[in-house]
Scaffold this motif. Sequence first.
Motif, PDB file in Angstrom:
ATOM      1  N   GLU A  86       0.461  -0.797  -0.120  1.00 38.23           N
ATOM      2  CA  GLU A  86      -0.063   0.273  -0.268  1.00 38.23           C
ATOM      3  C   GLU A  86       0.805   0.914  -0.402  1.00 38.23           C
ATOM      4  N   ARG A  87       1.027   1.996  -0.956  1.00 38.36           N
ATOM      5  CA  ARG A  87       1.815   3.261  -1.295  1.00 38.36           C
ATOM      6  C   ARG A  87       0.622   4.462  -2.169  1.00 38.36           C
ATOM      7  N   PHE A  88       1.463   5.340  -1.953  1.00 44.43           N
ATOM      8  CA  PHE A  88       1.275   6.756  -2.628  1.00 44.43           C
ATOM      9  C   PHE A  88       0.560   6.327  -4.140  1.00 44.43           C
ATOM     10  N   TYR A  89      -0.726   6.767  -4.752  1.00 45.20           N
ATOM     11  CA  TYR A  89      -1.321   6.815  -5.519  1.00 45.20           C
ATOM     12  C   TYR A  89      -1.178   8.206  -6.347  1.00 45.20           C
ATOM     13  N   SER A  90      -0.479   8.853  -6.547  1.00 41.81           N
ATOM     14  CA  SER A  90      -0.259  10.182  -7.513  1.00 41.81           C
ATOM     15  C   SER A  90      -0.813  10.386  -8.217  1.00 41.81           C
ATOM     16  N   GLY A  91      -1.063   9.773  -9.388  1.00 40.63           N
ATOM     17  CA  GLY A  91      -2.418   9.622 -10.349  1.00 40.63           C
ATOM     18  C   GLY A  91      -3.743   9.262  -9.808  1.00 40.63           C
ATOM     19  N   LYS A  92      -3.635   9.237  -9.350  1.00 37.36           N
ATOM     20  CA  LYS A  92      -5.491   9.587  -8.943  1.00 37.36           C
ATOM     21  C   LYS A  92      -5.562  10.023  -7.665  1.00 37.36           C
ATOM     22  N   THR A  93      -4.492  10.457  -6.776  1.00 35.24           N
ATOM     23  CA  THR A  93      -4.511  11.853  -5.921  1.00 35.24           C
ATOM     24  C   THR A  93      -4.569  13.085  -7.362  1.00 35.24           C
ATOM     25  N   ARG A  94      -4.161  12.983  -8.426  1.00 33.51           N
ATOM     26  CA  ARG A  94      -4.074  14.229  -9.540  1.00 33.51           C
ATOM     27  C   ARG A  94      -5.686  14.051  -9.420  1.00 33.51           C
ATOM     28  N   ALA A  95      -6.301  13.518  -9.828  1.00 33.62           N
ATOM     29  CA  ALA A  95      -7.366  12.433 -10.222  1.00 33.62           C
ATOM     30  C   ALA A  95      -8.093  13.629  -9.757  1.00 33.62           C
ATOM     31  N   LEU A  96      -8.191  13.577  -8.293  1.00 32.56           N
ATOM     32  CA  LEU A  96      -9.055  14.307  -7.387  1.00 32.56           C
ATOM     33  C   LEU A  96      -9.215  14.945  -6.788  1.00 32.56           C
ATOM     34  N   HIS A  97      -7.610  15.327  -7.014  1.00 36.52           N
ATOM     35  CA  HIS A  97      -7.640  17.110  -6.248  1.00 36.52           C
ATOM     36  C   HIS A  97      -6.715  17.880  -7.523  1.00 36.52           C
ATOM     37  N   GLY A  98      -6.636  17.786  -8.351  1.00 38.63           N
ATOM     38  CA  GLY A  98      -5.672  18.464  -9.494  1.00 38.63           C
ATOM     39  C   GLY A  98      -4.436  18.451  -9.385  1.00 38.63           C
ATOM     40  N   SER A  99      -3.353  19.563 -10.414  1.00 38.00           N
ATOM     41  CA  SER A  99      -1.994  18.713 -10.431  1.00 38.00           C
ATOM     42  C   SER A  99      -1.171  19.348  -9.520  1.00 38.00           C
ATOM     43  N   HIS A 100      -1.876  19.752  -8.678  1.00 40.74           N
ATOM     44  CA  HIS A 100      -0.985  20.149  -7.362  1.00 40.74           C
ATOM     45  C   HIS A 100      -1.687  20.375  -6.130  1.00 40.74           C
ATOM     46  N   LEU A 101      -1.167  20.528  -5.063  1.00 41.58           N
ATOM     47  CA  LEU A 101      -1.939  20.158  -3.834  1.00 41.58           C
ATOM     48  C   LEU A 101      -1.144  21.264  -3.024  1.00 41.58           C
ATOM     49  N   GLY A 102      -2.058  21.926  -2.142  1.00 37.96           N
ATOM     50  CA  GLY A 102      -2.926  22.725  -1.211  1.00 37.96           C
ATOM     51  C   GLY A 102      -3.491  22.566   0.553  1.00 37.96           C
ATOM     52  N   ILE A 103      -3.513  22.966   1.235  1.00 43.51           N
ATOM     53  CA  ILE A 103      -4.288  22.814   2.161  1.00 43.51           C
ATOM     54  C   ILE A 103      -5.485  22.327   2.743  1.00 43.51           C
ATOM     55  N   GLY A 104      -6.260  20.641   2.557  1.00 42.33           N
ATOM     56  CA  GLY A 104      -7.527  19.764   2.405  1.00 42.33           C
ATOM     57  C   GLY A 104      -7.173  19.176   1.939  1.00 42.33           C
TER      58      GLY A 104
END
Length: 282
Positions: A86-104
Amino acid sequence: MRPPDDADTRRAIAPVICYPTETLPRPDLALYAAARAGAEKTGEWIAPPRDAVAFEVAAGEFFRITCTDGPQVGDLNLWNRHDLQERFYSGKTRALHGSHLGIGDRMWSGFPHLRPMATVVADTLGWYGTDAFGGRVHDVIGTRCDPHTHHLLSGEEYHHCCHSNLTRALAGAAGLDAETAAGMVHDVLNVFMCTGFTRDTGQYFMKASPVRPGDHIEFFSEIDLLGALSACPGGDCGAEHSSDAAACHPLKIEVFRPDPKALADWQSPERNGYSGGHGLPG
């Protein structure tokens, strides 16, 4: 090639968000802030320039990544401390939140787990927004600099790309051989990195990070984590990212443990509820 007569009409079709997030579980940022206010520091690690370090964070704790000596980009990997599959999935994170991450925004794990691993709770670069080139900070676009692409483009051997740095850090922390560890390293959160896509060719670009000593990004750990952070050999990534020429600096990781009473009603998220049958019999 001559465009079709209805080319402008086709281009004018409005976009649709692929994954509407109205029903996505929301982090309780007020609860996290209250817990963080009374937390005490319990650990510190340093990722040396052009190298990486592994660190551990328990569910319900906070970890902070800080720029200490000069502008520096970091590549972050996260695993479930008890199950490295179980490890970080950048692709699905990008699909859910966008190309760059911020608070929340949250760092999500891969299938079949697909649950929050960590939530961004503080970011001193939140002011940056989007610049005139389309650049933003903390991306989940880039994969990580790696020795394979470096060799493909230059024909050179280079062992301090972030992929190799993370491999060494994971191998040492988990007692793995190089091949196994390298296979567990995954696409990253590019901490402090300023990136985007060129408007003419659509190419992934980087530019000098706006990060300065004292800037930090902080996360709430949703599950027990093993992390690894590489201080990228590109330094602030204003010129190149696999180099012994760029000015590079260390990055600091700190862990903070809140009073257990502050999170009395909080529970670590369960793995995704999908049955796993995939439409197959039995």
